[in-house]
Design an enzyme around this catalytic site. Structure first.
Site, short mmCIF file in Angstrom:
data_model
loop_
_atom_site.label_atom_id
_atom_site.label_comp_id
_atom_site.label_asym_id
_atom_site.label_seq_id
_atom_site.Cartn_x
_atom_site.Cartn_y
_atom_site.Cartn_z
N GLU A 176 21.25 -22.91 -33.42
CA GLU A 176 21.21 -23.21 -31.98
C GLU A 176 22.19 -24.32 -31.61
OE1 GLU A 176 18.97 -23.63 -34.31
OE2 GLU A 176 17.35 -25.00 -33.77
N CYS A 281 28.15 -27.41 -47.69
CA CYS A 281 27.19 -27.31 -48.79
C CYS A 281 27.89 -27.39 -50.14
CB CYS A 281 26.41 -26.00 -48.70
SG CYS A 281 27.45 -24.59 -48.99
P1 NAD Z 1 18.73 -26.11 -41.04
O1 NAD Z 1 17.88 -25.76 -42.20
O2 NAD Z 1 18.28 -27.21 -40.15
O3 NAD Z 1 18.89 -24.84 -40.07
C1 NAD Z 1 19.30 -23.59 -40.56
C2 NAD Z 1 18.68 -22.49 -39.71
O4 NAD Z 1 17.26 -22.58 -39.79
C3 NAD Z 1 19.04 -22.60 -38.22
O5 NAD Z 1 19.32 -21.31 -37.73
C4 NAD Z 1 17.78 -23.19 -37.60
O6 NAD Z 1 17.57 -22.75 -36.29
C5 NAD Z 1 16.67 -22.69 -38.51
N1 NAD Z 1 15.55 -23.64 -38.60
C6 NAD Z 1 15.64 -25.00 -38.56
N2 NAD Z 1 14.41 -25.54 -38.68
C7 NAD Z 1 13.54 -24.51 -38.81
C8 NAD Z 1 12.12 -24.44 -39.00
N3 NAD Z 1 11.36 -25.52 -39.07
N4 NAD Z 1 11.56 -23.22 -39.11
C9 NAD Z 1 12.32 -22.10 -39.06
N5 NAD Z 1 13.66 -22.11 -38.88
C10 NAD Z 1 14.27 -23.30 -38.77
O7 NAD Z 1 20.20 -26.37 -41.59
P2 NAD Z 1 21.47 -26.92 -40.81
O8 NAD Z 1 21.27 -28.36 -40.53
O9 NAD Z 1 21.82 -26.01 -39.68
O10 NAD Z 1 22.60 -26.73 -41.93
C11 NAD Z 1 22.89 -27.68 -42.93
C12 NAD Z 1 22.21 -27.32 -44.23
O11 NAD Z 1 22.61 -26.03 -44.66
C13 NAD Z 1 22.61 -28.26 -45.36
O12 NAD Z 1 21.47 -28.56 -46.11
C14 NAD Z 1 23.60 -27.43 -46.17
O13 NAD Z 1 23.71 -27.80 -47.53
C15 NAD Z 1 23.01 -26.08 -46.03
N6 NAD Z 1 23.98 -25.04 -46.32
C16 NAD Z 1 23.83 -24.31 -47.45
C17 NAD Z 1 24.75 -23.32 -47.77
C18 NAD Z 1 24.59 -22.50 -49.02
O14 NAD Z 1 25.19 -21.43 -49.09
N7 NAD Z 1 23.81 -22.92 -49.99
C19 NAD Z 1 25.84 -23.09 -46.92
C20 NAD Z 1 25.96 -23.86 -45.76
C21 NAD Z 1 25.02 -24.83 -45.46
#
Ligand code: NAD
Length: 499
Positions: A176, A281
């Site tokens: 979002e 990441c």
């Molecule tokens: P996030 O976990 O906050 O959000 C990711 C998704 O989950 C979003 O679409 C969000 O709307 C949803 N979300 C958030 N909170 C939620 C909840 N309580 N319940 C259900 N859905 C929820 O992550 P972010 O801050 O957007 O991204 C950064 C993170 O992603 C870092 O930890 C990074 O390391 C990780 N990441 C991992 C990879 C990989 O391939 N391993 C790649 C890119 C980013």
């Protein structure tokens, strides 16, 4: 204020929930748009129409589906500048970095152009008298992609390409914080010939995600984001019998051996530690020099390089190295962690807190930060900081460095810089991390391999994109077929070999 929409059945649809998230311009701190947050009822309608569209799409032959990918890839290329502008203005990364974000997604679409080969089944002629045996790959139905903020183009493309070309329909729930790129990609996919309803972009937060996880029509969930949410989504999706692959956070270490080319290692650390403000990441957030002399020489090389970095908005010229972090809350959290490092006894060599950029005083900027003498019990070591902060943990031997990496709870990526082939080979073989670089700092595999971490960096089976993605987004059906010509056999009640 600019109000974004969902993309349902091939057109923009206004949200009806009355709930919104504000989208910031991270460079100015101003709200530039708001995005509607979908209700379970809105998701239900989007999923039902995706299911109708999927039946026809699955019946379209793979070569035609691949042609849509070819056109989609061409359109992404044609619209590279506009897409990069969208990525940068919502995320804050520099334009060349935004192009890289799109390019690494586009490369997955290019692999999807070969889907007819990748989706081929298996066939055994004459497995028994008059018997042929074959296995085919069929799409799962309607699947979901839930993506993070840090790669607004790449990760949605990693999800949608293999899922769609395999004959599935997808509900994409982008972050979002950065929804506009996914919305534009959906329009381009339509222009490329993707039938309406096959890709639905539904914006939302936890409420929308939970509705996806609980919905009986959704067959599989591909998630990328932070570890606690990855684990939550994996458990809830699995409890509903869905296939789930959930990729989480990371703490990536780079070991620097005494025989390494230290200038090259320092250059690599600058790019991998501070590129995209450390919001990757696969960023290297921990440098592990082996031996005191290596550590001293490395810090000596890092300091002048870090001092030269230009932190500015993406509009600030071609020489900008990195931009702001994603939100004010992220800036506060990162600066708080830097403070905790100081309190817990790490040596703060370069302090990026309190950075002010003229004309952008309310932007979410954090300057590059370097710590030395970090130990594994400190919060700056244990937490994924996801900011421009590089920690140095000094090790006295290769074995100690290897153990440090292996003991860490995350296992996304890691690297070793060395001139010794035996050490490099030993490291690649013994380290318990999913992606390994040898004199290569961010070892994101190319699109015809698959990407995935180990330990608490990934939950579920199979990796993303490459061959694994085609396994994840299809199920195998095995058919035993017999034709009776030339067979003289009566009834048998025994479970027997076919020959
Ligand atoms: P996030 O976990 O906050 O959000 C990711 C998704 O989950 C979003 O679409 C969000 O709307 C949803 N979300 C958030 N909170 C939620 C909840 N309580 N319940 C259900 N859905 C929820 O992550 P972010 O801050 O957007 O991204 C950064 C993170 O992603 C870092 O930890 C990074 O390391 C990780 N990441 C991992 C990879 C990989 O391939 N391993 C790649 C890119 C980013």
């Amino acid at each position: 204020m600019n109000e974004l929409c969902h993309w349902i059945d091939g057109r923009e649809v206004k949200g009806t929930s009355g709930r919104f998230t504000e989208i910031f311009n991270p460079a100015t701190g101003e709200v530039q748009a708001r995005v509607p947050l979908a209700t379970p009822a809105e998701l239900d309608a989007a999923i039902a129409s995706a299911a109708r569209a999927q039946e026809k799409w699955a019946a379209t032959n793979p070569q035609r589906r691949a042609r849509v990918m070819m056109k989609f890839g061409a359109l992404i290329n044609d619209n590279m500048d506009a897409l990069a502008e969208l990525v940068s203005c919502e995320h804050g990364k520099t334009l060349p970095d935004a192009r890289g974000d799109i390019q690494r997604g586009l490369e997955v679409i290019e692999v999807c152009m070969g889907a007819p080969s990748l989706l081929k089944g298996e066939f055994t002629d004459n497995a028994g008298p008059g018997i042929d045996l074959y296995a085919m790959r069929q799409p799962l139905g309607v699947v979901a992609g839930i993506t993070p903020f840090n790669f607004p183009a790449m990760i949605p493309l990693w999800k949608m390409g293999p899922a769609l070309v395999s004959g599935n329909a997808m509900i994409l729930k982008p972050s979002e914080r950065v929804p506009s790129t996914s919305l534009m990609l959906a329009k381009l996919a339509q222009e490329a010939g993707l039938p309406d309803g096959v890709l639905q972009v539904v914006n939302g937060d936890k409420e929308a995600v939970d509705a996806i996880l609980d919905h009986p029509t959704i067959q599989a969930v591909g998630f990328v984001g932070s570890t606690p949410i990855a684990q939550y989504i994996y458990s809830r999706a699995a409890a509903h019998g869905k296939r789930a692959q959930c990729f989480g956070g990371a703490k990536n270490h780079m070991i620097i051996m005494p025989d390494a080319d230290l200038d090259k290692a320092a250059d690599a650390l600058i790019g991998a530690g501070f590129g995209a403000a450390g919001e990757r990441c696969m960023a290297i957030s921990v440098a592990v020099p082996v031996g005191e002399a290596t550590a001293d020489a490395l810090i000596e090389r890092l300091v002048p390089r870090i001092e030269k970095l230009k932190v500015a908005p993406y509009t600030g010229g071609d020489d900008v190295d990195f931009g702001p972090v994603i939100t004010g809350a992220a800036k506060q959290r990162i600066e708080g962690l830097i403070g905790s490092g100081v309190e817990q006894g790490a040596k703060l060599v370069i302090d990026g807190r309190g950075l002010q950029i003229q004309g952008y005083e309310n932007g979410f900027f954090v300057g590059p930060t370097l710590f030395d003498d970090v130990t594994p019990d400190m919060d700056i070591y244990k937490e994924e900081i996801f900011g421009p902060v590089l920690s140095t943990v000094r090790a006295q031997s290769y074995d100690e460095a290897l153990k440090l990496v292996c003991d860490n709870e995350y296992g996304n990526g890691t690297a070793i810089f060395t001139a010794d082939g035996d050490t490099a080979r030993d490291f690649a073989s013994r380290v318990n991390v999913g992606m390994v670089g040898i004199n290569f700092p961010i070892p994101v595999p190319l699109s015809y391999y698959s990407f995935g971490g180990w330990k608490r960096s990934a939950f579920g089976d199979l990796n993303q994109y490459g061959p694994d993605a085609f396994r994840f987004y299809t199920k195998t059906k095995t058919v035993t077929s017999r034709w009776f010509s030339g067979i003289r056999e009566g009834a048998s009640l025994n479970f027997k070999a076919m020959d």
